[in-house]
Every structure is written in structure tokens, then in C-alpha cells.
Design a protein around this motif. Sequence first.
Motif, PDB file in Angstrom:
ATOM      1  N   LYS A 297      31.574  47.996  38.750  1.00 54.13           N
ATOM      2  CA  LYS A 297      32.030  47.654  37.390  1.00 54.13           C
ATOM      3  C   LYS A 297      33.408  48.252  37.127  1.00 54.13           C
ATOM      4  O   LYS A 297      34.271  47.607  36.514  1.00 54.13           O
ATOM      5  CB  LYS A 297      31.013  48.156  36.356  1.00 54.13           C
ATOM      6  CG  LYS A 297      29.713  47.354  36.342  1.00 54.13           C
ATOM      7  CD  LYS A 297      28.734  47.921  35.316  1.00 54.13           C
ATOM      8  CE  LYS A 297      27.423  47.121  35.319  1.00 54.13           C
ATOM      9  NZ  LYS A 297      26.427  47.687  34.384  1.00 54.13           N
ATOM     10  N   LYS A 298      33.620  49.481  37.595  1.00 58.85           N
ATOM     11  CA  LYS A 298      34.936  50.116  37.442  1.00 58.85           C
ATOM     12  C   LYS A 298      35.987  49.353  38.255  1.00 58.85           C
ATOM     13  O   LYS A 298      37.115  49.142  37.797  1.00 58.85           O
ATOM     14  CB  LYS A 298      34.888  51.578  37.914  1.00 58.85           C
ATOM     15  CG  LYS A 298      34.081  52.496  37.017  1.00 58.85           C
ATOM     16  CD  LYS A 298      34.062  53.908  37.596  1.00 58.85           C
ATOM     17  CE  LYS A 298      33.199  54.836  36.743  1.00 58.85           C
ATOM     18  NZ  LYS A 298      33.125  56.205  37.334  1.00 58.85           N
ATOM     19  N   ASP A 299      35.603  48.941  39.468  1.00 57.02           N
ATOM     20  CA  ASP A 299      36.531  48.188  40.321  1.00 57.02           C
ATOM     21  C   ASP A 299      36.924  46.875  39.653  1.00 57.02           C
ATOM     22  O   ASP A 299      38.098  46.470  39.694  1.00 57.02           O
ATOM     23  CB  ASP A 299      35.887  47.885  41.678  1.00 57.02           C
ATOM     24  CG  ASP A 299      35.642  49.131  42.507  1.00 57.02           C
ATOM     25  OD1 ASP A 299      36.225  50.187  42.188  1.00 57.02           O
ATOM     26  OD2 ASP A 299      34.862  49.046  43.473  1.00 57.02           O
ATOM     27  N   LYS A 300      35.959  46.218  39.040  1.00 55.60           N
ATOM     28  CA  LYS A 300      36.239  44.946  38.379  1.00 55.60           C
ATOM     29  C   LYS A 300      37.171  45.161  37.180  1.00 55.60           C
ATOM     30  O   LYS A 300      38.133  44.401  36.988  1.00 55.60           O
ATOM     31  CB  LYS A 300      34.941  44.276  37.930  1.00 55.60           C
ATOM     32  CG  LYS A 300      35.172  42.910  37.271  1.00 55.60           C
ATOM     33  CD  LYS A 300      33.851  42.207  36.962  1.00 55.60           C
ATOM     34  CE  LYS A 300      34.120  40.829  36.366  1.00 55.60           C
ATOM     35  NZ  LYS A 300      32.861  40.094  36.088  1.00 55.60           N
ATOM     36  N   ALA A 301      36.902  46.185  36.408  1.00 56.98           N
ATOM     37  CA  ALA A 301      37.753  46.475  35.258  1.00 56.98           C
ATOM     38  C   ALA A 301      39.166  46.795  35.702  1.00 56.98           C
ATOM     39  O   ALA A 301      40.153  46.325  35.101  1.00 56.98           O
ATOM     40  CB  ALA A 301      37.168  47.646  34.459  1.00 56.98           C
ATOM     41  N   PHE A 302      39.293  47.566  36.762  1.00 54.02           N
ATOM     42  CA  PHE A 302      40.607  47.901  37.316  1.00 54.02           C
ATOM     43  C   PHE A 302      41.325  46.627  37.767  1.00 54.02           C
ATOM     44  O   PHE A 302      42.513  46.425  37.491  1.00 54.02           O
ATOM     45  CB  PHE A 302      40.461  48.866  38.489  1.00 54.02           C
ATOM     46  CG  PHE A 302      41.744  49.153  39.214  1.00 54.02           C
ATOM     47  CD1 PHE A 302      42.573  50.185  38.807  1.00 54.02           C
ATOM     48  CD2 PHE A 302      42.125  48.383  40.300  1.00 54.02           C
ATOM     49  CE1 PHE A 302      43.768  50.454  39.466  1.00 54.02           C
ATOM     50  CE2 PHE A 302      43.322  48.626  40.959  1.00 54.02           C
ATOM     51  CZ  PHE A 302      44.134  49.673  40.544  1.00 54.02           C
ATOM     52  N   SER A 303      40.597  45.760  38.470  1.00 54.39           N
ATOM     53  CA  SER A 303      41.169  44.516  38.994  1.00 54.39           C
ATOM     54  C   SER A 303      41.659  43.615  37.862  1.00 54.39           C
ATOM     55  O   SER A 303      42.767  43.076  37.912  1.00 54.39           O
ATOM     56  CB  SER A 303      40.137  43.773  39.849  1.00 54.39           C
ATOM     57  OG  SER A 303      39.709  44.557  40.925  1.00 54.39           O
ATOM     58  N   LEU A 304      40.826  43.445  36.856  1.00 55.36           N
ATOM     59  CA  LEU A 304      41.185  42.576  35.727  1.00 55.36           C
ATOM     60  C   LEU A 304      42.406  43.115  34.994  1.00 55.36           C
ATOM     61  O   LEU A 304      43.268  42.333  34.540  1.00 55.36           O
ATOM     62  CB  LEU A 304      40.001  42.417  34.783  1.00 55.36           C
ATOM     63  CG  LEU A 304      38.819  41.608  35.332  1.00 55.36           C
ATOM     64  CD1 LEU A 304      37.614  41.697  34.388  1.00 55.36           C
ATOM     65  CD2 LEU A 304      39.216  40.153  35.552  1.00 55.36           C
ATOM     66  N   ASP A 305      42.480  44.431  34.864  1.00 61.82           N
ATOM     67  CA  ASP A 305      43.629  45.050  34.205  1.00 61.82           C
ATOM     68  C   ASP A 305      44.900  44.791  35.023  1.00 61.82           C
ATOM     69  O   ASP A 305      45.959  44.449  34.462  1.00 61.82           O
ATOM     70  CB  ASP A 305      43.387  46.550  34.034  1.00 61.82           C
ATOM     71  CG  ASP A 305      44.534  47.238  33.307  1.00 61.82           C
ATOM     72  OD1 ASP A 305      44.826  46.845  32.145  1.00 61.82           O
ATOM     73  OD2 ASP A 305      45.161  48.139  33.887  1.00 61.82           O
ATOM     74  N   ILE A 307      45.424  42.342  37.175  1.00 61.97           N
ATOM     75  CA  ILE A 307      45.722  40.919  37.144  1.00 61.97           C
ATOM     76  C   ILE A 307      46.415  40.531  35.833  1.00 61.97           C
ATOM     77  O   ILE A 307      47.354  39.745  35.815  1.00 61.97           O
ATOM     78  CB  ILE A 307      44.414  40.089  37.335  1.00 61.97           C
ATOM     79  CG1 ILE A 307      43.876  40.292  38.745  1.00 61.97           C
ATOM     80  CG2 ILE A 307      44.651  38.622  37.045  1.00 61.97           C
ATOM     81  CD1 ILE A 307      42.412  39.933  38.885  1.00 61.97           C
ATOM     82  N   SER A 308      45.956  41.139  34.727  1.00 63.65           N
ATOM     83  CA  SER A 308      46.514  40.797  33.421  1.00 63.65           C
ATOM     84  C   SER A 308      47.970  41.235  33.305  1.00 63.65           C
ATOM     85  O   SER A 308      48.737  40.674  32.506  1.00 63.65           O
ATOM     86  CB  SER A 308      45.689  41.465  32.308  1.00 63.65           C
ATOM     87  OG  SER A 308      45.880  42.875  32.318  1.00 63.65           O
ATOM     88  N   LYS A 309      48.354  42.226  34.109  1.00 59.87           N
ATOM     89  CA  LYS A 309      49.737  42.723  34.059  1.00 59.87           C
ATOM     90  C   LYS A 309      50.657  41.950  34.977  1.00 59.87           C
ATOM     91  O   LYS A 309      51.861  42.168  34.990  1.00 59.87           O
ATOM     92  CB  LYS A 309      49.767  44.216  34.443  1.00 59.87           C
ATOM     93  CG  LYS A 309      49.048  45.103  33.442  1.00 59.87           C
ATOM     94  CD  LYS A 309      49.023  46.555  33.907  1.00 59.87           C
ATOM     95  CE  LYS A 309      48.304  47.447  32.897  1.00 59.87           C
ATOM     96  NZ  LYS A 309      48.180  48.842  33.366  1.00 59.87           N
TER      97      LYS A 309
END
Length: 309
Positions: A297-305, A307-309
Motif C-alpha cells: 500500500k505504501k509502494d502504491k501511494a509512493f508510485s501514484l505520487d 506519477i502525478s508529478k
Amino acid sequence: METIQNISQYKDFNHHTVITIGTFDGVHLGHRKILERLINSAKKSGLKSTVLTFFPHPRMVLQKDVDIKLLNTIEEKKQILETLGLDYLIIHPFTKEFSRLSATDFVRDLLVNGLKAKKIIIGYDHRFGRNRNANIQDLIAFGNALDFEVEEIPAQEIDDVSVSSTKIRNALLEGDVETANNYLSYAYTLSGTIKKGKGLGKEFGFPTANLHIPESYKLIPKTGAYVVRSNIEGKSFYGMMNIGFNPTVDGTEKSIEVNFFDFDGDLYDKKLQVEILHRIRDEHKFNSIDELKAQLKKDKAFSLDLISK
């Protein structure tokens, strides 16, 4: 760009060529300087820009080097070269018999009579012919006798190509994706077919596509978790990928598993290319499945953040 699998299949006898020769593994920034010179020279001279490369890699044949790792499969290399504006890519089979060709036979029969070479752009340190006993001075002499020009690529440019290839391989083996991608000028790619796995990711709430790469010579980056992107049916999907052994669930075989965000289709037995954008972390053995889920879940949140940048 037309791809030809053997010099003997080259049939464009209406046009002469300007040729460069090499493996061009990675088709990175250093290679692109040489290829740009090739293409510009061809346009100015009214010739066809032609890359002559060989497959399998000579070391696979002559040294039985089963441990050699390359940045591109032959299909990936073709795709990249296709974008550069070349006229011809010749992929000539490299065999022991081919390696025994004399320098004269190689230049006269294959380059001049076969590929209609009028100009050859080559590195100062290029060697060719049986036992690699001919050098650029020999090539210039052949050019004077057989009516083609030789343009020498200076030492600095060749050294840059060599250093770049080494740095890219080392960076990927260390997990330094940013350095590798900067030298490549594109995102390092893994290409393969999606095969059925154990289905454990789905049980954890992170269904994964298991990427099988048949080419044993393809360089696989350091084990760990990565942010990735793929084009699926004409649309870009982001996700996270794990390269490793899944130690938390007592895995024993190395696997490449991709969890795509916002994708809910069937990828089994389909071919897929995965672009590696960023390394998240090392692979770890967690004390429990719950700890693993929490980290995913932390990895996914990191990835999405990211990607958004």
C-alpha cells in the motif's frame, strides 16, 4: 525502415548505401550521435543509410558466453532504430563460418557487391575479417581499390559509446534507473509474454501480471520494486513491478510481476512491454503477510505520487 535478415536478401540495386557496423546495444545517446552522422551523410550524398549488425552477438558464438547480458533484445533494438529515420537495418546471422571470412571477402563480397557500399562510417578501433586481423587502415586501402569512402569516427566518440554502455549496464544492476534512462534517452524496457503465476498477488489485493522473458541474454535490473508504465491496447497504464524471489511467501524462483493501477483486463498469453521509470526499494522478507500488504500500500501511494508529478 526496412529490416533485412541476411545481407544476401538486400535487393535495392538502384541505390548505393552509406553503412555503419556495430552491435548498437541499447541504442543510447552515444550511438545516436553516430547514427545521426550516418543519416545526415546519406541524405547529403543521395545514399541509403544502412546499419549492419549481427545476431547472435559474436561473443555468444565464438566464446560460448552464455552469461552475456544485453540491454536490448533484437526486437527491441529494431523498434528503437525504426524511430530514427534509417533506410535499412541489416541483421546478418553471426556464425563460426561467417567469422572465418577473410577481410577481402567481407569487404568485397558483402559490403561492396552485396550492400552496394559507397561510404562506410566506422570507429578508429574497428577490426574485422578472420581473427579480426584487419583494421581501419586496411579498410581505407580497400576503399581506394573498390571505390568507396571511409569516414573515421574519432576516439573520443567511440570511448563515449563504450563508457555509456558500461555505465548503463552497471546502473541497472545497481538499481539506478534514472542514470540508465538518462544515458539511454528513453525508459529501459522489459519485453515478454504474460504467464499464469501462483495468484498470490490477487489474494493480497494486488493482482499481478507475471512477465516471462524468453531471451536469457536480456539484462534484468537489480531485484526490488519499481514504478513502471505500459501501453495496453493503445492506452498508457502505470503500475508497480517487483523483480525478485518473493521471500515473504518462501519463493525460490526469480520472477517479474507487475501490478497495474486502474486496469482490469485479461493479459494472459499477451505480449507486453514494460517501461521502468523509477526504483522504489529493495526486496524484503517481511515477518507476515499483513506487513507485506501494508508495504505494498505504501509502494502504491509512493508510485501514484511520483506519477502525478
